[in-house]
Design a protein around this motif. Structure first.
Motif, PDB file in Angstrom:
ATOM      1  N   ILE A 112     -12.606   2.765  25.222  1.00 17.29           N
ATOM      2  CA  ILE A 112     -13.748   2.398  24.391  1.00 17.29           C
ATOM      3  C   ILE A 112     -13.711   0.897  24.183  1.00 17.29           C
ATOM      4  O   ILE A 112     -12.680   0.340  23.785  1.00 17.29           O
ATOM      5  N   GLU A 113     -14.830   0.273  24.476  1.00 21.01           N
ATOM      6  CA  GLU A 113     -14.998  -1.164  24.256  1.00 21.01           C
ATOM      7  C   GLU A 113     -16.121  -1.344  23.249  1.00 21.01           C
ATOM      8  O   GLU A 113     -17.187  -0.738  23.383  1.00 21.01           O
ATOM      9  N   ILE A 114     -15.889  -2.153  22.249  1.00 20.50           N
ATOM     10  CA  ILE A 114     -16.901  -2.465  21.250  1.00 20.50           C
ATOM     11  C   ILE A 114     -17.340  -3.898  21.487  1.00 20.50           C
ATOM     12  O   ILE A 114     -16.504  -4.807  21.552  1.00 20.50           O
ATOM     13  N   VAL A 115     -18.638  -4.097  21.636  1.00 19.01           N
ATOM     14  CA  VAL A 115     -19.181  -5.422  21.945  1.00 19.01           C
ATOM     15  C   VAL A 115     -18.998  -6.337  20.741  1.00 19.01           C
ATOM     16  O   VAL A 115     -19.372  -5.996  19.618  1.00 19.01           O
ATOM     17  N   SER A 116     -18.397  -7.494  20.984  1.00 18.80           N
ATOM     18  CA  SER A 116     -18.260  -8.537  19.967  1.00 18.80           C
ATOM     19  C   SER A 116     -19.344  -9.581  20.196  1.00 18.80           C
ATOM     20  O   SER A 116     -19.846  -9.716  21.319  1.00 18.80           O
ATOM     21  N   PRO A 117     -19.705 -10.338  19.150  1.00 17.04           N
ATOM     22  CA  PRO A 117     -20.774 -11.339  19.300  1.00 17.04           C
ATOM     23  C   PRO A 117     -20.548 -12.342  20.430  1.00 17.04           C
ATOM     24  O   PRO A 117     -21.501 -12.786  21.060  1.00 17.04           O
ATOM     25  N   ASN A 118     -19.299 -12.666  20.734  1.00 16.16           N
ATOM     26  CA  ASN A 118     -19.020 -13.657  21.781  1.00 16.16           C
ATOM     27  C   ASN A 118     -18.838 -13.062  23.167  1.00 16.16           C
ATOM     28  O   ASN A 118     -18.611 -13.792  24.129  1.00 16.16           O
ATOM     29  N   ASP A 119     -18.915 -11.740  23.295  1.00 14.78           N
ATOM     30  CA  ASP A 119     -18.748 -11.102  24.605  1.00 14.78           C
ATOM     31  C   ASP A 119     -19.915 -11.446  25.516  1.00 14.78           C
ATOM     32  O   ASP A 119     -21.075 -11.391  25.107  1.00 14.78           O
ATOM     33  N   ARG A 120     -19.600 -11.767  26.743  1.00 13.54           N
ATOM     34  CA  ARG A 120     -20.629 -11.999  27.756  1.00 13.54           C
ATOM     35  C   ARG A 120     -20.852 -10.692  28.504  1.00 13.54           C
ATOM     36  O   ARG A 120     -19.895 -10.031  28.904  1.00 13.54           O
ATOM     37  N   PRO A 121     -22.129 -10.318  28.707  1.00 13.02           N
ATOM     38  CA  PRO A 121     -22.415  -9.035  29.371  1.00 13.02           C
ATOM     39  C   PRO A 121     -21.714  -8.882  30.721  1.00 13.02           C
ATOM     40  O   PRO A 121     -21.185  -7.816  31.025  1.00 13.02           O
ATOM     41  N   GLY A 122     -21.696  -9.926  31.530  1.00 14.28           N
ATOM     42  CA  GLY A 122     -21.061  -9.842  32.847  1.00 14.28           C
ATOM     43  C   GLY A 122     -19.574  -9.577  32.760  1.00 14.28           C
ATOM     44  O   GLY A 122     -19.022  -8.799  33.545  1.00 14.28           O
ATOM     45  N   GLU A 123     -18.914 -10.222  31.806  1.00 11.99           N
ATOM     46  CA  GLU A 123     -17.476 -10.014  31.632  1.00 11.99           C
ATOM     47  C   GLU A 123     -17.181  -8.595  31.150  1.00 11.99           C
ATOM     48  O   GLU A 123     -16.216  -7.974  31.580  1.00 11.99           O
ATOM     49  N   LEU A 124     -18.029  -8.090  30.264  1.00 12.78           N
ATOM     50  CA  LEU A 124     -17.850  -6.722  29.760  1.00 12.78           C
ATOM     51  C   LEU A 124     -18.059  -5.695  30.873  1.00 12.78           C
ATOM     52  O   LEU A 124     -17.289  -4.743  31.010  1.00 12.78           O
ATOM     53  N   LEU A 125     -19.080  -5.916  31.696  1.00 15.30           N
ATOM     54  CA  LEU A 125     -19.301  -5.007  32.830  1.00 15.30           C
ATOM     55  C   LEU A 125     -18.165  -5.078  33.834  1.00 15.30           C
ATOM     56  O   LEU A 125     -17.766  -4.064  34.412  1.00 15.30           O
ATOM     57  N   ALA A 126     -17.616  -6.271  34.045  1.00 11.81           N
ATOM     58  CA  ALA A 126     -16.470  -6.415  34.947  1.00 11.81           C
ATOM     59  C   ALA A 126     -15.270  -5.648  34.405  1.00 11.81           C
ATOM     60  O   ALA A 126     -14.537  -5.006  35.161  1.00 11.81           O
ATOM     61  N   LYS A 127     -15.100  -5.699  33.090  1.00 10.55           N
ATOM     62  CA  LYS A 127     -13.995  -4.971  32.473  1.00 10.55           C
ATOM     63  C   LYS A 127     -14.175  -3.466  32.656  1.00 10.55           C
ATOM     64  O   LYS A 127     -13.236  -2.761  33.027  1.00 10.55           O
ATOM     65  N   VAL A 128     -15.376  -2.962  32.423  1.00  8.69           N
ATOM     66  CA  VAL A 128     -15.663  -1.539  32.637  1.00  8.69           C
ATOM     67  C   VAL A 128     -15.426  -1.189  34.107  1.00  8.69           C
ATOM     68  O   VAL A 128     -14.833  -0.149  34.421  1.00  8.69           O
ATOM     69  N   GLY A 129     -15.880  -2.038  35.008  1.00  9.88           N
ATOM     70  CA  GLY A 129     -15.653  -1.815  36.438  1.00  9.88           C
ATOM     71  C   GLY A 129     -14.176  -1.727  36.776  1.00  9.88           C
ATOM     72  O   GLY A 129     -13.756  -0.871  37.567  1.00  9.88           O
ATOM     73  N   ASP A 130     -13.374  -2.607  36.174  1.00  9.74           N
ATOM     74  CA  ASP A 130     -11.923  -2.560  36.396  1.00  9.74           C
ATOM     75  C   ASP A 130     -11.354  -1.226  35.920  1.00  9.74           C
ATOM     76  O   ASP A 130     -10.552  -0.596  36.614  1.00  9.74           O
ATOM     77  N   TRP A 131     -11.758  -0.798  34.724  1.00  4.15           N
ATOM     78  CA  TRP A 131     -11.251   0.480  34.202  1.00  4.15           C
ATOM     79  C   TRP A 131     -11.576   1.628  35.153  1.00  4.15           C
ATOM     80  O   TRP A 131     -10.709   2.441  35.489  1.00  4.15           O
ATOM     81  N   LEU A 132     -12.836   1.701  35.574  1.00  3.52           N
ATOM     82  CA  LEU A 132     -13.247   2.813  36.438  1.00  3.52           C
ATOM     83  C   LEU A 132     -12.559   2.753  37.798  1.00  3.52           C
ATOM     84  O   LEU A 132     -12.131   3.771  38.330  1.00  3.52           O
ATOM     85  N   GLN A 133     -12.444   1.555  38.350  1.00  2.85           N
ATOM     86  CA  GLN A 133     -11.770   1.398  39.637  1.00  2.85           C
ATOM     87  C   GLN A 133     -10.293   1.797  39.540  1.00  2.85           C
ATOM     88  O   GLN A 133      -9.723   2.347  40.482  1.00  2.85           O
ATOM     89  N   ALA A 134      -9.684   1.554  38.389  1.00  3.75           N
ATOM     90  CA  ALA A 134      -8.266   1.878  38.195  1.00  3.75           C
ATOM     91  C   ALA A 134      -8.029   3.366  37.937  1.00  3.75           C
ATOM     92  O   ALA A 134      -6.888   3.817  37.961  1.00  3.75           O
ATOM     93  N   GLY A 135      -9.108   4.127  37.664  1.00  2.00           N
ATOM     94  CA  GLY A 135      -8.938   5.565  37.487  1.00  2.00           C
ATOM     95  C   GLY A 135      -9.391   6.129  36.151  1.00  2.00           C
ATOM     96  O   GLY A 135      -9.238   7.327  35.902  1.00  2.00           O
ATOM     97  N   THR A 136      -9.927   5.292  35.280  1.00  3.03           N
ATOM     98  CA  THR A 136     -10.465   5.797  34.016  1.00  3.03           C
ATOM     99  C   THR A 136     -11.624   6.738  34.323  1.00  3.03           C
ATOM    100  O   THR A 136     -12.447   6.461  35.198  1.00  3.03           O
ATOM    101  N   LEU A 137     -11.685   7.842  33.604  1.00  2.35           N
ATOM    102  CA  LEU A 137     -12.721   8.849  33.842  1.00  2.35           C
ATOM    103  C   LEU A 137     -13.989   8.602  33.030  1.00  2.35           C
ATOM    104  O   LEU A 137     -15.088   8.940  33.458  1.00  2.35           O
ATOM    105  N   LEU A 138     -13.832   8.031  31.838  1.00  2.00           N
ATOM    106  CA  LEU A 138     -14.945   7.862  30.918  1.00  2.00           C
ATOM    107  C   LEU A 138     -14.753   6.560  30.150  1.00  2.00           C
ATOM    108  O   LEU A 138     -13.664   6.323  29.606  1.00  2.00           O
TER     109      LEU A 138
END
Length: 185
Positions: A112-138
């Protein structure tokens, strides 16, 4: 005269494990150190509500373990990537992969990632992509400002959850459910 820039050497998971930057959290992305400011108070409140609700469900049903904010997971090597979600769940049968010291070389089943005011959308999507690529299911990304969430799944599907909707554990935590409105209250 041309100026030359020196690129800092890549770091390893072992090196950031002993790194101490007071008042900051760190991640390692493809060997590069990423330093984050502390999250906002609202961010912490939402993370705590989720942690409490999910942990109560997980431990009450003996399903595995829940990790709190900024727990590092070593999800890629050479160069190393250590990511730290706001909340994570690991199924019971995978807990043997969690060492007593250092970062687990395992992707949580749920992050679970909670968006912070300083988060950049691209960086957050890259982080989600890393999780899924590494094997996270949800993976859930909760955006308090927009009062919405996005649900990313290992099969590539994505769902939008509006304020009147609910987050559900799906196949990862069957039976767990939380109204988004309640979470953001």
């Amino acid at each position: 005269m041309a100026m030359t820039m020196t690129v800092p050497p890549l770091m390893t998971a072992e090196e950031i494990l002993v790194l101490d930057i007071p008042g900051r959290s760190t991640e390692l992305v493809r060997g590069r150190l990423v330093v984050h400011e502390p999250p906002s108070t609202l961010h912490g409140i939402i993370a705590a509500k989720l942690l409490y609700s999910i942990a109560h469900f997980v431990y009450g049903h003996d399903l595995g373990a829940v990790a709190a904010q900024d727990t590092g997971f070593h999800i890629f090597a050479n160069p190393d990537t250590v990511r730290a979600p706001d909340v994570a769940f690991i199924r019971k049968e995978r807990l043997a992969d969690v060492p007593s010291r250092g970062y687990a070389k395992v992707a949580p089943d749920l992050v679970i990632e909670i968006v912070s005011p300083n988060d950049r959308p691209g960086e957050l999507l890259a982080k989600v992509g890393d999780w899924l690529q590494a094997g996270t299911l949800l993976a859930w990304v909760i955006d308090p400002k927009r009062r919405a969430a996005f649900v990313y799944r290992a099969d590539g599907s994505i769902s939008f959850v509006g304020e009147q909707g609910a987050l559900e554990g799906e196949d990862v935590l069957p039976g767990w459910r939380c109204a988004l409105e309640e979470l953001l209250r």
